[in-house]
Design an enzyme around this catalytic site. Structure first.
Site, PDB file in Angstrom:
ATOM      1  N   GLU A 156       1.837  -0.547  -5.129  1.00 51.90           N
ATOM      2  CA  GLU A 156       0.744   0.514  -5.373  1.00 51.90           C
ATOM      3  C   GLU A 156       1.755   1.751  -5.436  1.00 51.90           C
ATOM      4  OE1 GLU A 156      -3.208   2.551  -3.920  1.00 51.90           O
ATOM      5  OE2 GLU A 156      -1.766   2.166  -2.351  1.00 51.90           O
ATOM      6  N   ASP A 176       0.885  -1.201  -0.160  1.00 47.10           N
ATOM      7  CA  ASP A 176       0.258  -0.053   0.140  1.00 47.10           C
ATOM      8  C   ASP A 176       0.891   1.253  -0.115  1.00 47.10           C
ATOM      9  OD1 ASP A 176      -2.778   1.325   0.342  1.00 47.10           O
ATOM     10  OD2 ASP A 176      -1.717   1.948   2.299  1.00 47.10           O
TER      11      ASP A 176
END
Length: 702
Positions: A381, A344
């Site tokens: 990401e 993330d």
């Protein structure tokens, strides 16, 4: 000796090894041995650290308190006979004020390396925990990691609880649990869909933000980590919870084992960019109380540098913070046997001491080259909200990246461009940008990395579901309690004539075809496809594009399907099978003009007349029909497919190309079919095929 190839230290200077790989950082946390165990904790600024032991049955009853001793390099250590499996403990840390420090000797802190956590109540909407020593032993029964190549990988992004909470064939005791994820009914679902890896939203121990709890809502997605080593307890069965952290960990490992035995990989969505301690005034639970000035990023004036929008950012230019992340990854990949990680806001991990992103950051390079992680899937990401935060295409060779450019172009082509054309009687752009994404995004990823660097997706947990993407023009997040201010404003969605549910059969049919076009593009594109759980049956969230705070039927997978949903699921299954059977759809490398590149797919492009696409046609807004001939060369068995893409709402006749060594085309799949056809009609090269408005058609070229 450092096992990594990096020669850049956290401060930008040259060094012969990763500065955070030094032996003094080994064996942090609790290590059990004869006569008890040893606890090692890092804090560069602390002046005293005590460990407090609690009764196993009463987590507030203190049974002993022992001081740790500094042993050099910021590491503190103590050995005790009380360190045994099941022991509950916490830390009291004392240190100086000022300089970004936030020491609070009255705060009971978690060991950042704790393998287990137990909840010890809630005070003012803040959950409090105790660290727990776990045994960790487990019988893997010979189960091995599937080690599926990226070329063969189809990722299924899912939420542990939401996936099985309402499944009628999963026993109620397993609903919403780790065990439920690996139930035979779920394994049959994954296998019938053709997915090869289940990517789980965060399973590291997490808590809801105090302001959410105060307003009666929860952090459902889990991007608010409390500990990087402990699995989230509420996802375990009641039986495992009663058995304590060891039983919870065994259930998690049991899930991994069963999925591996079925040939399915497990990828974890990991949140190492920030913690649940939040911004200034947030709870003091672990890193803030251990060494706030060193674990979190700060500006020169002592304020937080927040590139995550969550209040704090882990400072990976600090050796101990970088080592904490690397050790966590090693633990999950080795001890727990998970197959990969989706990072993330990965850009935050690659920021140096000046908070600037570099792909050569020692932590990113160490993750790439660590021996324990060599066979592990690494998915970034590739953005955060800080300066220079958007880094799609800029990570290292072993990294694979969520491709937001792919997502946006595919949505534009099938949705917002069609909406525009209805209103303006002309499309805004041609088909060139879409074709680039279909062929692997060579303008984003280098030749060395190839098309598999791209994790292709049309939807994810964050944003509209597939069904909502074709049913709403704007977000409807009123239930989130923020007056519809939260969530993305730009969705590239199209409701096809009316907002939300409708009984209009024409609109409903057009929406269903739009969904088939989107999943068809996803599963027939070069790169690695990621399907969001529920999209295969058209799951809806009622237009909510930020449902992170809803643990309810709004976000749970509904397993009761209408006939059209069964049809959509059959389309997805057929598409993954066709992808698997035709290696021309799964290139490993980009082809180079005039060269033979092993693992590459040669691509030829034709217009609707069967002629080679001209330069002018690529960017002509009036030209949105192409034929894409993909050829995977092999001496023994070449594989060739032809994909027709028609991106306007009026029908058109398409003449199949007269390509070299191709005499006929066998129909394999069409997005115009409500039910996937099993007939394989044969067409000669040069024949005309009718293409309905906004549709796709796949053929095998023979």
């Amino acid at each position: 000796m450092c096992p990594h190839t990096s020669d850049i230290a956290g401060d930008g200077s040259r060094a012969g090894a990763c500065s955070f790989c030094r032996p003094s950082f080994d064996d942090l946390g609790v290590c059990l041995h004869d006569g008890g165990g040893t606890l090692r904790v890092w804090s560069g600024n602390a002046t005293a650290i005590d460990v407090v032991f609690f009764d196993r049955d009463d987590v507030d009853w203190v049974v002993d308190r022992v001081a740790l001793q500094p042993v050099g390099d910021g590491v503190w250590e103590v050995s005790s006979a009380l360190f045994v499996a099941g022991a509950r403990y916490g830390l009291h840390v004392t240190g100086p004020g000022g300089g970004g420090n936030a020491f609070d000797p009255g705060a009971l802190l978690l060991d950042p390396y704790a393998r287990g956590l137990v909840r010890a109540g809630t005070v003012e909407h803040v959950d409090h925990f105790r660290s727990v020593v776990v045994d960790g032993s487990f019988d893997w029964g010979g189960a091995k990691k599937p080690r599926t190549s990226f070329a063969d990988t189809v990722i299924y992004e899912a939420h542990v609880k939401g996936l099985t909470k309402r499944h009628p064939q999963v026993p109620p005791a397993l609903h919403g649990t780790y065990a439920g994820v690996a139930h035979p009914a779920m394994i049959e679902h994954y296998q019938s869909l053709g997915v090869t890896a289940v990517e789980l939203l965060p399973v590291h121990a997490f808590m809801s933000e105090p302001w959410l709890a105060q307003n009666g809502r929860v952090n459902y997605w889990g991007y608010n980590t409390v500990g990087f080593f402990a699995p989230h307890v509420p996802y375990a069965t009641q039986e495992a919870r009663r058995g304590g952290p060891d039983a919870v960990l065994r259930e998690f490992k049991g899930m991994v084992r069963l999925l591996h035995e079925a040939g399915i990989e497990v990828i974890l969505d990991v949140v190492y960019n920030h913690t649940a301690e939040g911004g200034p005034g947030g709870p003091v639970q672990s890193l803030r109380g251990l060494d706030n000035a060193r674990y979190y990023r700060h500006a020169d004036d002592g304020s937080y540098v927040d590139t995550t929008a969550c209040g704090n950012t882990i400072d990976t230019s600090t050796d101990a913070a970088a080592r904490l992340i690397l050790d966590s990854l090693r633990y999950w990949a080795d001890d727990v046997q998970v197959d990969g990680f989706r990072f993330d806001l990965a850009t935050a991990l690659g920021r140096d001491a000046q908070h600037t992103f570099t792909a050569q950051h020692p932590l990113l390079q160490a993750i790439e080259s660590d021996p324990v992680l060599q066979e592990t899937k690494l998915i970034a990401e590739p953005w955060d909200i800080g300066l220079g935060g958007w880094q799609t295409g800029n990570f290292g060779e072993r990294w694979h990246e969520w491709n937001d450019r792919y997502r946006d172009r595919v949505r534009n082509f099938w949705l917002s461009d069609i909406d525009y054309a209805r209103r303006a009687s002309t499309s805004p752009v041609g088909i060139g940008g879409f074709a680039t994404r279909l062929a692997g995004s060579s303008n984003t990823f280098s030749a060395e990395r190839g098309p598999l660097a791209s994790i292709n997706f049309v939807t994810a947990h964050d944003g509209f579901t597939l069904r909502d993407l074709v049913s709403y023009n704007v977000k409807h997040n009123e239930a989130n309690g923020e007056d519809n201010r939260d969530g993305a404003e730009t969705n590239r969605a199209f409701n096809h004539g009316t907002e939300g549910p409708t009984n209009d059969p024409v609109i409903e049919a057009t929406r269903r075809k739009a969904m088939r076009n989107l999943v068809g593009t996803l599963l027939l594109s070069a790169g690695v496809p990621m399907l969001t759980a529920g999209d295969e049956v058209g799951r809806t969230q009622g237009g909510n594009n930020n449902a992170y705070c809803h643990d309810s039927a709004l976000t749970w997978f509904d397993w009761e399907w209408e006939p059209w949903q069964e049809n959509l699921r059959e389309h997805v299954s057929m598409l993954t099978r066709l992808r698997r059977e035709n290696r021309a759809l799964r290139p490993v490398h980009f082809a180079r003009l005039g060269e033979q590149t092993p693992g590459a797919t040669l691509m030829e492009w034709f217009d609707h007349e069967g002629d080679t696409m001209s330069i002018e046609q690529w960017n002509d807004a009036a030209h949105r029909t192409l034929q894409y001939l993909a050829v995977a060369e092999a001496e023994d068995n070449p594989n060739r497919v032809l994909l027709i893409v028609h991106g306007v709402e009026r029908a058109v006749d398409v003449r199949l190309p007269r390509a070299d060594d191709v005499s006929q085309y066998v129909s394999l799949w069409s997005s115009a079919d409500e039910t996937p056809h099993t007939r394989h009609t044969v067409h000669a090269a040069g024949d005309t095929v009718a293409m309905p408005g906004t549709s796709m058609h796949l053929f095998r070229a023979e």
